[in-house]
Write an enzyme that holds these catalytic residues in place. Structure first.
Site, PDB file in Angstrom:
ATOM      1  N   CYS A  94      62.752   9.496   9.631  1.00 50.33           N
ATOM      2  CA  CYS A  94      61.773  10.412   9.965  1.00 50.33           C
ATOM      3  C   CYS A  94      61.952  11.006  11.399  1.00 50.33           C
ATOM      4  O   CYS A  94      61.046  10.628  12.067  1.00 50.33           O
ATOM      5  CB  CYS A  94      60.305   9.999   9.878  1.00 50.33           C
ATOM      6  SG  CYS A  94      60.101   9.116   8.241  1.00 50.33           S
ATOM      7  N   ASP A 131      65.682  12.918   8.021  1.00 47.81           N
ATOM      8  CA  ASP A 131      64.500  13.550   7.707  1.00 47.81           C
ATOM      9  C   ASP A 131      64.259  14.407   6.447  1.00 47.81           C
ATOM     10  O   ASP A 131      65.253  14.758   5.816  1.00 47.81           O
ATOM     11  CB  ASP A 131      63.958  14.364   9.025  1.00 47.81           C
ATOM     12  CG  ASP A 131      62.270  14.626   9.169  1.00 47.81           C
ATOM     13  OD1 ASP A 131      61.790  14.112   9.913  1.00 47.81           O
ATOM     14  OD2 ASP A 131      61.698  15.395   8.203  1.00 47.81           O
ATOM     15  N   CYS A 186      51.957   8.193  15.625  1.00 47.07           N
ATOM     16  CA  CYS A 186      51.208   8.955  16.548  1.00 47.07           C
ATOM     17  C   CYS A 186      49.487   9.173  16.178  1.00 47.07           C
ATOM     18  O   CYS A 186      48.966   9.982  16.229  1.00 47.07           O
ATOM     19  CB  CYS A 186      51.736  10.167  17.111  1.00 47.07           C
ATOM     20  SG  CYS A 186      51.776  11.432  15.672  1.00 47.07           S
TER      21      CYS A 186
HETATM   22  C1  LIG Z   1      56.332  11.970  13.670  1.00 43.14           C
HETATM   23  S1  LIG Z   1      57.263  12.856  12.925  1.00 43.14           S
HETATM   24  C2  LIG Z   1      58.970  12.410  13.689  1.00 43.14           C
HETATM   25  C3  LIG Z   1      59.046  12.958  15.095  1.00 43.14           C
HETATM   26  C4  LIG Z   1      60.399  12.421  15.451  1.00 43.14           C
HETATM   27  N1  LIG Z   1      60.832  11.103  15.299  1.00 43.14           N
HETATM   28  C5  LIG Z   1      60.502  12.577  16.880  1.00 43.14           C
HETATM   29  O1  LIG Z   1      60.661  11.755  17.942  1.00 43.14           O
HETATM   30  O2  LIG Z   1      60.864  13.720  17.236  1.00 43.14           O
HETATM   31  C6  LIG Z   1      57.618  12.541  11.214  1.00 43.14           C
HETATM   32  C7  LIG Z   1      58.618  13.175  10.403  1.00 43.14           C
HETATM   33  O3  LIG Z   1      58.639  12.367   9.217  1.00 43.14           O
HETATM   34  C8  LIG Z   1      59.118  13.398   8.260  1.00 43.14           C
HETATM   35  N2  LIG Z   1      58.773  12.886   6.647  1.00 43.14           N
HETATM   36  C9  LIG Z   1      57.675  12.861   6.408  1.00 43.14           C
HETATM   37  N3  LIG Z   1      57.982  12.289   5.048  1.00 43.14           N
HETATM   38  C10 LIG Z   1      59.052  11.765   4.974  1.00 43.14           C
HETATM   39  C11 LIG Z   1      60.003  11.366   3.858  1.00 43.14           C
HETATM   40  N4  LIG Z   1      59.471  10.789   2.800  1.00 43.14           N
HETATM   41  N5  LIG Z   1      61.370  11.102   4.043  1.00 43.14           N
HETATM   42  C12 LIG Z   1      61.779  11.369   5.168  1.00 43.14           C
HETATM   43  N6  LIG Z   1      61.118  12.159   6.344  1.00 43.14           N
HETATM   44  C13 LIG Z   1      59.884  12.296   6.025  1.00 43.14           C
HETATM   45  C14 LIG Z   1      58.560  14.737   8.568  1.00 43.14           C
HETATM   46  O4  LIG Z   1      59.171  15.739   8.070  1.00 43.14           O
HETATM   47  C15 LIG Z   1      58.550  14.588  10.042  1.00 43.14           C
HETATM   48  O5  LIG Z   1      59.486  15.156  10.662  1.00 43.14           O
END
Ligand SMILES: C[S@@+](CC[C@H](N)C(=O)[O-])C[C@H]1O[C@@H](n2cnc3c(N)ncnc32)[C@H](O)[C@@H]1O
Length: 445
Positions: free
Chosen positions: A263, A286, A384
């Site tokens: 993610c 992601d 978060c």
């Molecule tokens: C909190 S954000 C991540 C922020 C990132 N780690 C950073 O520090 O910039 C959560 C991420 O989870 C991804 N996400 C949501 N469901 C997911 C899944 N089933 N598999 C992979 N990624 C996923 C979203 O697209 C999003 O980019």
């Protein structure tokens, strides 16, 4: 969305009318940041400040304003746009000190510009009721929180001792922090450069050992900061910067091996890992292809592309590694209730149902991530969110069912970093401090 684009591009619409359109679109489920990208360019430079404050302020105080409008309306307003117009008008009168005649007349005019002339007298009547006893209403909106009822209930349950403070803090705006790219220069050196440029800032503690970051104390376009294009810095919240420092402490021996960043988009934590460590391999996954492109952009700007890093579009609930990883960073999708100060639309978009669904998603991703971890390896779980169901409770539940998982203790020492049964909860209580984040580290035994 096409309809929105047609309307927002109309030259005849005032900034008040555009604020109303944007908030309507948020109520239809779209995010503030994507709508701002489409809208800001359509607004005269001289009006942008007013537009931005009106829009973001109305969102930030939405639920407090809604309590006022509900008390003044005889029946529910079926046209969402009219309700938004009432809140936009109230915000100007109760928070912005806009002269009443301008707030009322120009909001009513905006309603007409949006072809909702049939509601002009209703909007006018409600705003005039407030005009009669403004102090009474100003007191009312300032006194309480501006949270949706479901979130207020959850926070009261999770954080009774911080509840009032949280209610106030979540309606303020958050400070901007810079993470300095250690490959380019140190925090002290960059602070010196900012001083030479007469940019007001402070060096502040991160809450872990002697680690520090920079807080900007004036508004400035980030792209105008010295050496931004050469990748000397990244905007990243104070608490978001903890991840790499925690791993340095808890997984020092494993970090030279294979690291999985689940993610990962837009790459805030991925790039921090690359700045600090020489890993055998870093794979950033992601499921959102577009957001993953932003990881690449950040890698390019920060000059980190030569490192052993790969990105992959995949679903973290089911993706299988060929070989187990030594370190996994799981920055789980969450309700983002810890970053409401930066994204006030979250208060309008999230529902109680989202919490349940998000917890389920986190659980699936965490379970699958665990299968990809080497024995002896370390997994850092991050959200978060400030809701315990996504954080401490999620982890306690995981530890109950996974006997091969052992929590790794650590210490954070700022007043708003609060020790939990497992991990730490950072709360967004301090207007000069970081956002709401949760961290827990597990080792596979
Ligand atoms: C909190 S954000 C991540 C922020 C990132 N780690 C950073 O520090 O910039 C959560 C991420 O989870 C991804 N996400 C949501 N469901 C997911 C899944 N089933 N598999 C992979 N990624 C996923 C979203 O697209 C999003 O980019």
């Amino acid at each position: 969305m096409n309809n929105f684009l047609d309307k927002i591009n109309k030259k005849t619409l005032s900034s008040r009318a555009k604020s109303i359109l944007v908030i309507e679109e948020i109520l239809n489920g779209n995010s503030l940041s994507s709508l701002l990208d489409m809208t800001l360019g359509t607004i005269n430079e001289t009006d942008r400040g007013f537009f931005h404050e009106l829009l973001v302020g109305t969102l930030r105080h939405w639920h407090a304003l809604a309590r006022i409008s509900e008390s003044l309306l005889d029946k529910e307003v079926s046209d969402q746009g009219l309700l938004v117009a009432i809140h936009v008008g109230l915000y100007q009168m109760l928070y912005m000190n806009t002269p009443d005649y301008a707030a009322i007349n120009d909001t009513v005019e905006a309603v007409k510009q949006l072809d909702k002339g049939y509601g002009a007298s209703l909007v006018n009547a409600i705003l005039r009721k407030v005009q009669k006893t403004p102090t009474k209403f100003a007191k009312k909106v300032h006194k309480n929180h501006s949270l949706p009822n479901w979130l207020a209930k959850e926070l009261k349950q999770d954080w009774p001792e911080y509840y009032d403070e949280l209610g106030q803090a979540l309606r303020t705006c958050a400070a901007v922090f810079l993470r300095i790219n250690e490959r380019q220069c140190s925090v002290e050196q960059y602070s010196g450069i900012l001083t030479q440029h007469q940019t007001a800032h402070q060096i502040v503690k991160l809450g872990i050992d002697d680690k520090q970051t920079i807080r900007l104390d004036e508004q400035i376009r980030i792209v105008d900061l010295p050496h931004f294009q050469e990748g000397w810095l990244m905007v990243q919240d104070l608490h978001a910067q903890l991840s790499a420092h925690l791993l340095e402490k808890l997984a020092k021996n494993q970090l030279s091996g294979r690291v999985l960043d689940l993610c990962a988009a837009p790459g805030g934590k991925t790039t921090h890992l690359l700045e600090k460590f020489h890993m055998e391999q870093l794979l950033a996954i992601d499921n959102d292809e577009k957001r993953l492109l932003r990881v690449q952009e950040n890698l390019d700007r920060l000059r980190l592309n030569d490192m052993a890093v790969q990105t992959l579009v995949a679903d973290a609930r089911s993706w299988q590694a060929d070989k187990p990883y030594d370190v996994i960073v799981l920055d789980a999708p969450c309700t983002a209730t810890g970053v409401i100060r930066r994204h006030p639309d979250i208060g309008l978009l999230r529902t109680e149902d989202d919490v349940r669904q998000t917890c389920q998603l986190q659980k699936q991703i965490l379970n699958n991530a665990w299968q990809q971890l080497q024995v002896g390896g370390v997994l850092l779980y991050i959200t978060c969110s400030i809701l315990k169901v996504e954080n401490e409770h999620q982890l306690l539940d995981f530890l109950n069912t996974n006997t091969d998982a052992k929590p790794l203790p650590f210490t954070l020492d700022l007043p708003n970093q609060i020790k939990q049964q497992v991990g730490y909860q950072c709360l967004p209580l301090d207007t000069q401090g970081g956002d709401g984040f949760y961290y827990a580290a597990l080792q596979k035994v």
